[in-house]
Scaffold this active site. Structure first.
Site, PDB file in Angstrom:
ATOM      1  N   ASN A   9     -29.657 -20.159  13.338  1.00 44.71           N
ATOM      2  CA  ASN A   9     -29.113 -21.355  12.693  1.00 44.71           C
ATOM      3  C   ASN A   9     -27.643 -21.547  13.112  1.00 44.71           C
ATOM      4  OD1 ASN A   9     -27.886 -23.095  10.871  1.00 44.71           O
ATOM      5  ND2 ASN A   9     -29.318 -22.555   9.219  1.00 44.71           N
ATOM      6  N   LYS A  12     -24.947 -21.682  10.290  1.00 49.13           N
ATOM      7  CA  LYS A  12     -24.552 -20.405   9.686  1.00 49.13           C
ATOM      8  C   LYS A  12     -23.563 -19.671  10.590  1.00 49.13           C
ATOM      9  CE  LYS A  12     -28.734 -19.327   7.007  1.00 49.13           C
ATOM     10  NZ  LYS A  12     -29.810 -18.325   6.829  1.00 49.13           N
ATOM     11  N   ASP A  68     -30.753 -13.092   3.748  1.00 46.38           N
ATOM     12  CA  ASP A  68     -31.952 -13.689   3.178  1.00 46.38           C
ATOM     13  C   ASP A  68     -31.583 -14.294   1.834  1.00 46.38           C
ATOM     14  OD1 ASP A  68     -34.679 -14.152   3.899  1.00 46.38           O
ATOM     15  OD2 ASP A  68     -35.269 -12.961   2.175  1.00 46.38           O
ATOM     16  N   THR A  69     -32.082 -15.506   1.595  1.00 46.27           N
ATOM     17  CA  THR A  69     -31.693 -16.248   0.391  1.00 46.27           C
ATOM     18  C   THR A  69     -32.923 -16.706  -0.370  1.00 46.27           C
ATOM     19  OG1 THR A  69     -29.646 -17.064   1.361  1.00 46.27           O
ATOM     20  CG2 THR A  69     -30.561 -18.380  -0.413  1.00 46.27           C
ATOM     21  N   PHE A 148     -29.352 -29.201   2.347  1.00 46.79           N
ATOM     22  CA  PHE A 148     -30.704 -28.921   2.831  1.00 46.79           C
ATOM     23  C   PHE A 148     -31.467 -28.164   1.752  1.00 46.79           C
ATOM     24  CE2 PHE A 148     -30.615 -24.320   3.644  1.00 46.79           C
ATOM     25  CZ  PHE A 148     -29.268 -24.072   3.483  1.00 46.79           C
ATOM     26  N   GLY A 149     -32.723 -27.847   2.047  1.00 51.25           N
ATOM     27  CA  GLY A 149     -33.514 -27.031   1.132  1.00 51.25           C
ATOM     28  C   GLY A 149     -33.562 -27.626  -0.268  1.00 51.25           C
ATOM     29  N   ASP A 151     -31.106 -28.149  -2.337  1.00 53.70           N
ATOM     30  CA  ASP A 151     -29.811 -28.683  -2.791  1.00 53.70           C
ATOM     31  C   ASP A 151     -29.914 -29.869  -3.757  1.00 53.70           C
ATOM     32  OD1 ASP A 151     -28.250 -26.792  -1.582  1.00 53.70           O
ATOM     33  OD2 ASP A 151     -27.699 -28.015   0.141  1.00 53.70           O
ATOM     34  N   LYS A 171     -19.203 -26.952  -1.211  1.00 55.81           N
ATOM     35  CA  LYS A 171     -20.370 -26.102  -1.486  1.00 55.81           C
ATOM     36  C   LYS A 171     -20.116 -24.658  -1.044  1.00 55.81           C
ATOM     37  CE  LYS A 171     -25.089 -25.212  -0.192  1.00 55.81           C
ATOM     38  NZ  LYS A 171     -26.231 -25.517   0.649  1.00 55.81           N
ATOM     39  N   HIS A 176     -23.732 -19.125  -3.089  1.00 59.36           N
ATOM     40  CA  HIS A 176     -24.315 -17.802  -2.891  1.00 59.36           C
ATOM     41  C   HIS A 176     -23.980 -17.232  -1.512  1.00 59.36           C
ATOM     42  CE1 HIS A 176     -26.663 -21.291  -1.879  1.00 59.36           C
ATOM     43  NE2 HIS A 176     -27.414 -20.607  -1.047  1.00 59.36           N
TER      44      HIS A 176
HETATM   45  P1  IMP Z   1     -32.781 -18.391   4.346  1.00 60.84           P
HETATM   46  O1  IMP Z   1     -33.059 -16.979   3.953  1.00 60.84           O
HETATM   47  O2  IMP Z   1     -31.320 -18.695   4.504  1.00 60.84           O
HETATM   48  O3  IMP Z   1     -33.595 -18.845   5.515  1.00 60.84           O
HETATM   49  O4  IMP Z   1     -33.243 -19.293   3.116  1.00 60.84           O
HETATM   50  C1  IMP Z   1     -34.597 -19.334   2.681  1.00 60.84           C
HETATM   51  C2  IMP Z   1     -34.880 -20.672   2.000  1.00 60.84           C
HETATM   52  O5  IMP Z   1     -34.083 -20.786   0.806  1.00 60.84           O
HETATM   53  C3  IMP Z   1     -34.512 -21.888   2.820  1.00 60.84           C
HETATM   54  O6  IMP Z   1     -35.590 -22.270   3.645  1.00 60.84           O
HETATM   55  C4  IMP Z   1     -34.250 -22.929   1.762  1.00 60.84           C
HETATM   56  O7  IMP Z   1     -35.452 -23.482   1.298  1.00 60.84           O
HETATM   57  C5  IMP Z   1     -33.634 -22.121   0.648  1.00 60.84           C
HETATM   58  N1  IMP Z   1     -32.156 -22.117   0.726  1.00 60.84           N
HETATM   59  C6  IMP Z   1     -31.360 -21.169   1.269  1.00 60.84           C
HETATM   60  N2  IMP Z   1     -30.076 -21.483   1.151  1.00 60.84           N
HETATM   61  C7  IMP Z   1     -30.048 -22.693   0.520  1.00 60.84           C
HETATM   62  C8  IMP Z   1     -28.987 -23.566   0.126  1.00 60.84           C
HETATM   63  O8  IMP Z   1     -27.782 -23.303   0.313  1.00 60.84           O
HETATM   64  N3  IMP Z   1     -29.350 -24.702  -0.489  1.00 60.84           N
HETATM   65  C9  IMP Z   1     -30.642 -25.033  -0.721  1.00 60.84           C
HETATM   66  N4  IMP Z   1     -31.671 -24.275  -0.357  1.00 60.84           N
HETATM   67  C10 IMP Z   1     -31.377 -23.107   0.258  1.00 60.84           C
END
Ligand code: IMP
Length: 193
Positions: A9, A12, A68-69, A148-149, A151, A171, A176
């Protein structure tokens, strides 16, 4: 010192390089010629972050980190959590994922949630983890067009707007991922600069 961030990404990468300063150079996966997907089969954010950093470390023997989020909704027992990207299906559709959360929550009055990020760093062969989180609530309707995601349905505690109504800088200051990144950077500067 060079560090590989196990991500493809570009946003990031740009975000962390801006925060980390020029004592460290952060390379992405494309920079080291890695174009596959890293397996993510863990049941927790911690396991997945480690799985990704370990995969790159074992293959390239480089200092590296991975993140990982997940969005954790209290009334859904922590879902979607580690399954946030694929909550509504393998095509990782953000709109469908948000609809899934909104439908499952219905008109529940407990809308408490948090975003949580775990970063796994492997440096000189040792692993360290850093966590960042932001508390908030799930809105009843999607609000705002940025980000995105999830938000548009997440409003951080103490703020009037959803994440999708904030600009990137606003943001990142409270997010996080921003908080976890700051902990990682402090650790690197204290120990390896
Ligand atoms: P990743 O581990 O960063 O790929 O996040 C996994 C998923 O969590 C992403 O595909 C989004 O759906 C969601 N996500 C992660 N970070 C965010 C954010 O900052 N805002 C909104 N959704 C998020």
């Amino acid at each position: 010192m060079e560090l590989v961030f196990a991500t493809n990404n570009p946003n990031k990468l740009e975000e962390i390089q801006a925060l980390i300063g020029n004592q460290f150079k952060v390379l992405g996966l494309a920079d080291i010629g890695f174009i596959e997907e890293i397996p993510e089969t863990g049941d927790t954010l911690e396991e997945n972050a480690l799985q990704k950093s370990e995969y790159i470390f074992k293959k390239y023997k480089v200092n590296c980190f991975a993140d990982d989020t997940g969005l954790e909704v209290d009334a859904l027992n922590g879902e979607p959590g580690v399954y946030s990207a694929r909550y509504a299906g393998e095509d990782k559709n953000a709109d469908a994922n948000m609809n899934m959360v909104l439908n499952k929550l219905g008109d529940s009055s407990n809308r408490k949630a948090r975003f949580r990020t775990v970063i796994s760093l492997i440096i000189k062969g040792k692993e360290f983890q850093f966590e960042g989180s932001v508390d908030g609530e799930i809105l009843r309707v999607k609000t705002g067009g940025d980000g995105f995601g999830y938000d548009p349905i997440f409003k951080p505690t103490g703020f009037a707007n959803s994440f999708a109504e904030m600009n990137l800088q606003e943001k990142n200051e409270i997010s996080h991922r921003g908080r976890a990144m700051v902990k990682l950077i402090e650790f690197l500067k204290d120990n390896y600069a």
